[in-house]
Design a protein around this motif. Structure first.
Motif, mmCIF file in Angstrom:
data_model
loop_
_atom_site.group_PDB
_atom_site.id
_atom_site.type_symbol
_atom_site.label_atom_id
_atom_site.label_comp_id
_atom_site.label_asym_id
_atom_site.label_seq_id
_atom_site.Cartn_x
_atom_site.Cartn_y
_atom_site.Cartn_z
ATOM 1 N N GLN A 241 -31.674 -88.523 27.970
ATOM 2 C CA GLN A 241 -32.384 -89.787 28.209
ATOM 3 C C GLN A 241 -33.846 -89.518 28.546
ATOM 4 O OE1 GLN A 241 -30.986 -93.020 28.395
ATOM 5 N NE2 GLN A 241 -28.869 -92.462 28.047
ATOM 6 N N ARG A 242 -34.081 -88.441 29.298
ATOM 7 C CA ARG A 242 -35.424 -88.169 29.841
ATOM 8 C C ARG A 242 -36.259 -87.265 28.953
ATOM 9 N NH1 ARG A 242 -32.097 -86.877 34.386
ATOM 10 N NH2 ARG A 242 -32.540 -84.678 33.928
ATOM 11 N N GLN A 243 -35.626 -86.344 28.238
ATOM 12 C CA GLN A 243 -36.352 -85.265 27.593
ATOM 13 C C GLN A 243 -36.183 -85.290 26.072
ATOM 14 O OE1 GLN A 243 -38.178 -83.666 29.567
ATOM 15 N NE2 GLN A 243 -37.214 -83.843 31.556
ATOM 16 N N THR A 244 -37.259 -84.856 25.398
ATOM 17 C CA THR A 244 -37.143 -84.502 23.984
ATOM 18 C C THR A 244 -37.082 -82.986 23.883
ATOM 19 O OG1 THR A 244 -39.550 -84.540 23.762
ATOM 20 C CG2 THR A 244 -38.336 -86.564 23.202
ATOM 21 N N LEU A 245 -36.597 -82.483 22.763
ATOM 22 C CA LEU A 245 -36.289 -81.058 22.652
ATOM 23 C C LEU A 245 -37.011 -80.406 21.481
ATOM 24 C CD1 LEU A 245 -32.389 -81.416 22.882
ATOM 25 C CD2 LEU A 245 -33.988 -81.316 24.797
ATOM 26 N N GLU A 246 -37.362 -79.144 21.648
ATOM 27 C CA GLU A 246 -37.723 -78.315 20.519
ATOM 28 C C GLU A 246 -36.439 -77.770 19.899
ATOM 29 O OE1 GLU A 246 -40.308 -75.341 22.046
ATOM 30 O OE2 GLU A 246 -42.123 -76.547 21.701
ATOM 31 N N PRO A 247 -36.457 -77.382 18.618
ATOM 32 C CA PRO A 247 -35.227 -76.900 17.977
ATOM 33 C C PRO A 247 -34.542 -75.762 18.721
ATOM 34 C CG PRO A 247 -36.876 -77.364 16.315
ATOM 35 C CD PRO A 247 -37.548 -77.546 17.645
ATOM 36 N N GLN A 248 -35.333 -74.833 19.280
ATOM 37 C CA GLN A 248 -34.703 -73.704 19.963
ATOM 38 C C GLN A 248 -34.028 -74.118 21.264
ATOM 39 O OE1 GLN A 248 -34.080 -70.490 19.047
ATOM 40 N NE2 GLN A 248 -34.711 -71.329 17.060
ATOM 41 N N LEU A 249 -34.584 -75.110 21.954
ATOM 42 C CA LEU A 249 -33.920 -75.603 23.153
ATOM 43 C C LEU A 249 -32.652 -76.365 22.774
ATOM 44 C CD1 LEU A 249 -33.575 -76.169 26.113
ATOM 45 C CD2 LEU A 249 -35.261 -78.012 25.948
ATOM 46 N N ALA A 250 -32.728 -77.149 21.695
ATOM 47 C CA ALA A 250 -31.528 -77.836 21.218
ATOM 48 C C ALA A 250 -30.428 -76.832 20.912
ATOM 49 C CB ALA A 250 -31.859 -78.668 19.982
ATOM 50 N N LEU A 251 -30.807 -75.735 20.282
ATOM 51 C CA LEU A 251 -29.820 -74.712 19.953
ATOM 52 C C LEU A 251 -29.277 -74.046 21.210
ATOM 53 C CD1 LEU A 251 -28.368 -73.176 17.732
ATOM 54 C CD2 LEU A 251 -30.297 -71.591 17.635
ATOM 55 N N ARG A 252 -30.123 -73.831 22.199
ATOM 56 C CA ARG A 252 -29.674 -73.211 23.455
ATOM 57 C C ARG A 252 -28.633 -74.096 24.145
ATOM 58 N NH1 ARG A 252 -32.221 -69.461 26.917
ATOM 59 N NH2 ARG A 252 -31.576 -69.588 29.108
ATOM 60 N N LEU A 253 -28.896 -75.392 24.183
ATOM 61 C CA LEU A 253 -27.931 -76.307 24.775
ATOM 62 C C LEU A 253 -26.617 -76.295 24.001
ATOM 63 C CD1 LEU A 253 -30.331 -79.343 25.414
ATOM 64 C CD2 LEU A 253 -29.403 -77.807 27.155
ATOM 65 N N ALA A 254 -26.715 -76.312 22.669
ATOM 66 C CA ALA A 254 -25.514 -76.350 21.829
ATOM 67 C C ALA A 254 -24.699 -75.072 21.960
ATOM 68 C CB ALA A 254 -25.903 -76.596 20.374
ATOM 69 N N VAL A 255 -25.369 -73.921 21.949
ATOM 70 C CA VAL A 255 -24.655 -72.637 22.048
ATOM 71 C C VAL A 255 -23.923 -72.525 23.375
ATOM 72 C CG1 VAL A 255 -24.953 -70.131 22.240
ATOM 73 C CG2 VAL A 255 -26.154 -71.388 20.455
ATOM 74 N N SER A 256 -24.584 -72.859 24.475
ATOM 75 C CA SER A 256 -23.956 -72.713 25.785
ATOM 76 C C SER A 256 -22.781 -73.674 25.947
ATOM 77 C CB SER A 256 -24.986 -72.917 26.897
ATOM 78 O OG SER A 256 -25.660 -74.161 26.745
ATOM 79 N N ALA A 257 -22.908 -74.886 25.415
ATOM 80 C CA ALA A 257 -21.780 -75.826 25.471
ATOM 81 C C ALA A 257 -20.621 -75.317 24.622
ATOM 82 C CB ALA A 257 -22.221 -77.205 24.987
ATOM 83 N N ALA A 258 -20.930 -74.747 23.447
ATOM 84 C CA ALA A 258 -19.880 -74.190 22.582
ATOM 85 C C ALA A 258 -19.180 -73.015 23.250
ATOM 86 C CB ALA A 258 -20.473 -73.777 21.244
ATOM 87 N N CYS A 259 -19.934 -72.189 23.969
ATOM 88 C CA CYS A 259 -19.318 -71.067 24.694
ATOM 89 C C CYS A 259 -18.338 -71.581 25.749
ATOM 90 C CB CYS A 259 -20.403 -70.205 25.343
ATOM 91 S SG CYS A 259 -21.379 -69.225 24.179
ATOM 92 N N GLY A 260 -18.724 -72.655 26.442
ATOM 93 C CA GLY A 260 -17.824 -73.226 27.434
ATOM 94 C C GLY A 260 -16.556 -73.771 26.801
ATOM 95 N N LEU A 261 -16.689 -74.465 25.664
ATOM 96 C CA LEU A 261 -15.515 -75.022 24.999
ATOM 97 C C LEU A 261 -14.613 -73.913 24.470
ATOM 98 C CD1 LEU A 261 -14.078 -77.592 24.106
ATOM 99 C CD2 LEU A 261 -15.355 -77.468 21.954
ATOM 100 N N ALA A 262 -15.209 -72.864 23.896
ATOM 101 C CA ALA A 262 -14.401 -71.754 23.398
ATOM 102 C C ALA A 262 -13.654 -71.066 24.533
ATOM 103 C CB ALA A 262 -15.295 -70.749 22.663
ATOM 104 N N HIS A 263 -14.316 -70.944 25.692
ATOM 105 C CA HIS A 263 -13.653 -70.336 26.846
ATOM 106 C C HIS A 263 -12.470 -71.181 27.305
ATOM 107 C CE1 HIS A 263 -13.168 -68.084 30.577
ATOM 108 N NE2 HIS A 263 -13.129 -69.235 31.217
ATOM 109 N N LEU A 264 -12.632 -72.494 27.293
ATOM 110 C CA LEU A 264 -11.525 -73.372 27.659
ATOM 111 C C LEU A 264 -10.350 -73.201 26.701
ATOM 112 C CD1 LEU A 264 -13.126 -76.830 28.585
ATOM 113 C CD2 LEU A 264 -11.921 -75.286 30.113
ATOM 114 N N HIS A 265 -10.630 -73.192 25.416
ATOM 115 C CA HIS A 265 -9.565 -73.238 24.414
ATOM 116 C C HIS A 265 -8.757 -71.947 24.316
ATOM 117 C CE1 HIS A 265 -11.048 -76.862 21.798
ATOM 118 N NE2 HIS A 265 -10.836 -77.185 23.067
ATOM 119 N N VAL A 266 -9.339 -70.818 24.690
ATOM 120 C CA VAL A 266 -8.649 -69.545 24.499
ATOM 121 C C VAL A 266 -7.771 -69.224 25.707
ATOM 122 C CG1 VAL A 266 -10.458 -68.085 25.522
ATOM 123 C CG2 VAL A 266 -8.954 -67.148 23.758
ATOM 124 N N GLU A 267 -6.612 -68.647 25.456
ATOM 125 C CA GLU A 267 -5.766 -68.144 26.534
ATOM 126 C C GLU A 267 -6.129 -66.694 26.800
ATOM 127 O OE1 GLU A 267 -1.054 -67.550 27.775
ATOM 128 O OE2 GLU A 267 -1.577 -68.528 25.884
#
Length: 454
Positions: A241-267
């Motif tokens: 809501q507050r911030q606009t992003l550069e592509p590399q920051l967008a990717l940083r947010l996406a990668v870290s969220a994906a790492c969290g989801l992958a950690h959840l999904h794996v046993e």
């Protein structure tokens, strides 16, 4: 820390919490009596229970108030002696509580025995709390989590959990409050008077992780405190809501969220292992942004866990949970395989694609950026109903429009392709969280430190 109280929200709290109707413990129906019911939670003038109750309570500085209802559990509460704050009566014949009158003990004076001077001060708040719990119902609502399922939730998720128990009167509206507010995604929470009603029906049983928890009383209402990691940027929803992003920051947010989801999904096996976990309510409000501009996934109140060893799924009675705007088509048309753990992981991937779309819209490309909008903002109302989402996603088979400008940037074009592969109608054809993580990591070839554009 964000909170959408409701099924989350207290799921983050109550949430993280895991409070489901599948855990309700009903009283025996062998010998029920009809009782007069006139408490604020009564929907009808009568109720059924194992016995009838009359409760007289006076909060600090207030007038005594009497409530009549039904009891099912915790019969020892019927044995309490009257004090200046409360009196309680139980009886076991139909409508035996209709004409019962109770009185409160007189306030003690300094001339009384010194040894008893402080007794009401000590016992009063404790017994009053028990009565407030009894007013909520006297039937226990208990969610069981096996010990092994309480371990292994990685601290990087930035989330804390409590196991709670709540009291439910035969005609209590607590379940109605939770059902009506928890899946809208509005983030408005419950009205203050309703919050006080819910707080009085919840008692801490056990803390199962992270930092700390406490229970206190403020303004004559019980409050449960859950202390978790603090992330100054708030949720990803707030951040975008507050911030606009550069592509590399967008990717940083996406990668870290994906790492969290992958950690959840794996046993993970071993003494420091964890079961596989599906979130079931993934959205930008449940992704937190840390001070280093990385994401962590929060609010596991609706999560389902699975272990290959036990092959056990704990999903409660309602597979149609989560935030309607982020529900996958198989959830909306009620075709999800509820006995298959992989099904819940696939719904997480659908929702993750929507989170990627939210990130991509706020990313600057060639000087162009769009205002924040939630997924399907141009297709459904602000607070869409289940039928609204079902028509758009299942009948019309719509997905959010991917801006053409994303093709001008290699990072954003990669995100756009990933979104499409997260939104396949066939759940098993969607990307896995691990594949999403690895693909995004490959896109992270530019070491330039990301910046926030104000």
């Amino acid at each position: 820390m964000t909170s959408e109280i409701p099924r989350k929200g207290l799921l983050m709290l109550l949430v993280a919490l895991g409070l489901t109707k599948g855990g309700v413990v009903k009283a025996s129906r062998d010998r029920l009596v009809n009782c007069t019911c006139d408490s604020p939670h009564c929907k009808k003038p009568t109720c059924q229970g194992a016995w009838c109750t009359v409760v007289l309570v006076r909060e600090q500085g207030g007038q005594p108030q009497v409530s009549r209802g039904c009891g099912n559990m915790n019969q020892e509460l019927c044995l309490g002696r009257p004090t200046e704050f409360f009196n309680h009566h139980c009886c076991y014949r139909s409508f035996c509580n209709h004409n019962v009158s109770l009185v409160l003990e007189a306030t003690q004076t300094p001339s009384e025995e010194p040894g008893n001077t402080y007794l009401p001060l000590i016992l009063g708040p404790v017994l009053a709390l028990l009565v407030l719990v009894a007013l909520g119902a006297l039937g226990l609502w208990h969610v069981r989590r096996k010990q092994e399922k309480q371990q292994g939730l990685h601290s990087d998720l930035g989330e804390s959990s409590l196991i709670l128990k709540a009291s439910e009167q035969g005609d209590s509206m607590l379940g109605d409050f939770l059902d009506s507010d928890c899946t809208t995604g509005s983030g408005s929470g419950l009205p203050f008077l309703v919050q006080r009603t819910v707080a009085r029906q919840v008692a801490l049983v056990e803390c199962v992780g992270f930092i700390a928890s406490d229970m206190t009383s403020r303004n004559s209402s019980t409050q449960l405190w859950l202390i978790t990691h603090y992330h100054e940027h708030g949720s990803l929803y707030d951040f975008l809501q507050r911030q606009t992003l550069e592509p590399q920051l967008a990717l940083r947010l996406a990668v870290s969220a994906a790492c969290g989801l992958a950690h959840l999904h794996v046993e993970i096996f071993g003494t420091q292992g964890k079961p596989a976990i599906a979130h079931r309510d993934l959205k930008s409000r449940n992704v937190l942004v840390k001070s280093n501009l990385q994401c962590c996934i929060a609010d596991l109140g609706l999560a389902v866990m699975h272990s290959q060893g036990s092959d056990y799924l704990d999903i409660g009675n309602n597979p149609r949970v989560g935030t309607k705007r982020y529900m996958a088509p198989e959830v909306l048309d009620e075709q999800i395989r509820t006995d298959c753990f992989e099904s819940y992981k696939w719904t997480d991937v659908w929702a993750f694609g929507l989170v990627l779309w939210e990130i991509a819209r706020r990313t600057i490309i060639n000087g162009i950026v769009e205002d924040y909008r939630p997924p399907f903002y141009d297709m459904v109302p602000n607070d869409p109903s289940f039928e609204d989402m079902k028509k758009v996603v299942c009948v019309d088979q719509q997905t959010p429009t991917i801006p053409n400008r994303l093709a001008a940037d290699p990072v954003l074009s990669g995100l756009a392709q990933m979104m499409r592969e997260c939104w396949y109608p066939n759940p098993s054809a969607r990307l896995t969280a691990l594949r999403i993580k690895k693909t995004l990591q490959k896109l992270s070839h530019n070491p330039e430190k990301p910046k926030v554009i104000h």
